[in-house]
Design an enzyme around this catalytic site. Structure first.
Site, PDB file in Angstrom:
ATOM      1  CB  SER A 260      -0.890   0.002   1.249  1.00  0.00           C
ATOM      2  OG  SER A 260      -0.115   0.275   2.396  1.00  0.00           O
ATOM      3  CE  LYS A 261      -2.127   5.919  -2.840  1.00  0.00           C
ATOM      4  NZ  LYS A 261      -2.745   4.675  -3.324  1.00  0.00           N
ATOM      5  NE  ARG A 262       0.631   0.669   6.058  1.00  0.00           N
ATOM      6  CZ  ARG A 262       1.367  -0.409   6.277  1.00  0.00           C
ATOM      7  NH1 ARG A 262       2.530  -0.299   6.877  1.00  0.00           N
ATOM      8  NH2 ARG A 262       0.934  -1.596   5.913  1.00  0.00           N
ATOM      9  CG  HIS A 263       4.483  -1.128   1.792  1.00  0.00           C
ATOM     10  ND1 HIS A 263       3.135  -1.416   1.805  1.00  0.00           N
ATOM     11  CD2 HIS A 263       5.017  -1.792   2.829  1.00  0.00           C
ATOM     12  CE1 HIS A 263       2.885  -2.244   2.808  1.00  0.00           C
ATOM     13  NE2 HIS A 263       4.006  -2.480   3.448  1.00  0.00           N
ATOM     14  N   GLY A 264       5.595   3.209   0.033  1.00  0.00           N
ATOM     15  CA  GLY A 264       6.233   4.024  -0.977  1.00  0.00           C
ATOM     16  C   GLY A 264       5.451   3.968  -2.269  1.00  0.00           C
TER      17      GLY A 264
END
Length: 499
Positions: A260-264
């Site tokens: 997800s977005k958290r991972h970049g």
RNA sequence: GGCCUCAUCGUCUAUCGGUUAGGACGCCACCCUUUCAAGGUGGAGAGACGGGUUCGAUUCCCGUUGAGGCUACCA
């Protein structure tokens, strides 16, 4: 593969099946996600490998979340990756009438029924079930309404949803990656197929469209496994042949959680704008959840096509490793023909303000040579542009570490630089062979190693400690600019030692 | 909670009952070398656990544990 000779060859090795029709069916509610791109890739490979058709369907039935921008991002992303598709793009939203007709047929055959239960009531029952920790399943309270009651409530204008009547038994299928998967039907509730506003729900729309599009193989993420029994039931109730299914594993982030977005960066477009090559993205994505069975890793699309087969599909979720992606891009950067990467290089130079397209085209041969020199030590096209800065800017800034390391003794460095400049200035021809002869001779005369000359010179020319071979740097910088830089460096060093 | 799926180095993977468990990324060392890359050589590093089946299990079966997915009148 559009080449008919090649596809005929591929067909020869195909399984004993009719040419498959597959589809990629994203919903336009964000950008093209790497997971989606990989699903598209596998479908594309399967279709192209076995002489089938690859269709694209935009699942835009969620009016709230679907955007045109997102649809465009999907088209752009696929185009950038080089994944084409056959026939017209299908927009699910325009098939509303058929979806409703299919529901009407299901209603008529008794495979579905009207449910007058208000949404609020359903909500309440669900909460109750959650509170008592018991699984909620619609209780079929409206499954057997007497005809006259139904007619009365209809006449009274009561709204209703349409639910599929799940039969007894077990629904199972042979999945191309998981072998047999089975769901007891008792665990499947009578799911809604048409909302009270007469719009179809996902599972119905998908099945209706896949039937209409003649899809023979549904390849998608394994987060859809639990939708599959419902869809199979729908195919049967609609009297349509059930396609094959292949559920490919998810892609996770470095922490093992769904990417997800958290991972970049998770959007294909993000990588495009970071200077990644599309062939790298394809190569990398293919290896997440699929393996050729041997040790081949760096592959172009045509090699992938040659090696692809359903057998190599993995069951386990794969972790997206940005480090390996970087390495792989470096491999593609130095391995691919220069012509292939040049179209991606020009935009990077413009984007980073290193040069303009006009300027680059004005001395294209020189530029291509420079890129060829830099690409082996770059991991993205942006790297190339950044490393090329010294060859474009008028001014030069000396890296502090470079100065302290290579120009430690200012006087001595200035002396060597002056001597070096003199020899190079006297050169009859500006070619690397003469430069090398001249400077190696100088080193011998001075009784020092070549490095003692090359290193300070590198700082003078580029301001850095790292660069391509020093003679190539001189060559690409050009005689005039090289001599100017050496002069500036000497000036800088003298000023420095005077202080 | 229920249902479903999955399980080899930190990560991506090979192995389709018998291997010193192989390769790649990353990490470390060395070589090459005017620097940096690239390249080469070598090193550390894995079968989650417990039962079976078998002459023999990473491999087949069962269980446990762990992880993930789904559980909407979202897609």
């Amino acid at each position: 593969m559009t080449n008919s000779v090649a596809s005929a060859a591929a067909l020869a090795s195909s399984p004993d099946i009719a040419p498959p029709r597959v589809r990629f069916a994203p919903s336009p509610t964000g950008f093209l996600h790497v997971g989606g791109a990989r699903t598209a890739l596998f479908n594309w490979l399967y279709a192209r490998k076995y002489g089938g058709k690859m269709l694209l369907r935009i699942e835009d039935t969620d009016r709230q979340r679907s955007t045109d921008e997102s649809t465009r991002a999907i088209f752009d992303g696929l185009a950038w990756l080089g994944l084409d598709y056959d026939e017209e793009v299908v927009f699910q939203g325009s098939n509303l009438a058929r979806h409703q007709t299919d529901v009407a047929a299901l209603l008529a055959s008794g495979a579905a029924y009207r449910d007058f239960t208000p949404a609020a009531e359903l909500e309440r029952m669900r909460e109750e079930a959650a509170a008592s920790k018991s699984p909620f399943r619609f209780d079929r309270r409206t499954a057997e309404l007497p005809a006259e009651e139904e007619a009365r409530r209809l006449a009274a204008g009561e709204t209703f949803a349409v639910r599929f009547r799940v039969p007894d038994g077990v629904t199972e299928w042979h999945d191309a990656v998981h072998e047999r998967i089975a769901f007891p039907n008792k665990d499947i509730e009578d799911f809604v197929i048409l909302r009270s506003d007469r719009t179809p729900v996902y599972n119905l729309a998908v099945v209706s469209d896949d039937i209409a599009m003649g899809i023979t193989m549904v390849m998608r993420g394994d987060d859809h496994i639990s939708n599959t029994p419902k869809q199979i039931l729908l195919y049967r109730a609609l009297g349509a042949p059930v396609p094959e299914f292949a559920h490919v594993p998810m892609i996770h982030g470095t922490d093992g959680k769904k990417l997800s977005k958290r991972h970049g960066a998770t959007a294909v477009g993000d990588y495009q704008h970071q200077g990644l090559l599309p062939s790298t993205m394809i190569n990398f994505l293919a290896l997440l959840g699929w393996s050729p069975g041997d040790d081949t890793e760096v592959m172009t699309l045509d090699v992938l096509l040659d090696k692809f087969s359903l057998d190599g599909l993995q069951k386990k979720a794969a972790v997206f490793d940005p480090q390996k992606l970087d390495w792989m891009n470096g491999q593609h950067l130095s391995m691919l023909p220069l012509e292939t990467i040049m179209p991606h290089v020009y935009p990077a130079f413009e984007r980073l303000g290193v040069s303009t397209r006009e300027e680059l085209h004005a001395r294209d041969e020189w530029f291509r040579g420079l890129v060829d020199l830099l690409r082996v030590r770059a991991r993205t096209v942006d790297d190339i542009a950044l490393q090329a800065t010294p060859y474009f800017s008028e001014d030069i800034t000396y890296d502090a570490d470079a100065v302290s390391k290579q120009w430690r003794d200012a006087d001595a460095s200035a002396q060597i630089l002056m001597a070096t400049r003199e020899r190079l200035a006297d050169l009859p021809a500006w070619d690397t062979a003469s430069m090398e002869t001249a400077l190696r001779n100088l080193a011998e005369e001075l009784g020092i190693s070549g490095g003692k000359i090359f290193q300070p010179l590198r700082v003078a020319l580029t301001g850095l400690t790292a660069s391509p071979g020093i003679f190539d740097v001189l060559l690409y910088l050009g005689r005039e600019r090289s001599l100017d830089r050496m002069q500036s460096a000497v000036r800088f060093l003298k000023q420095d030692s005077a202080v």
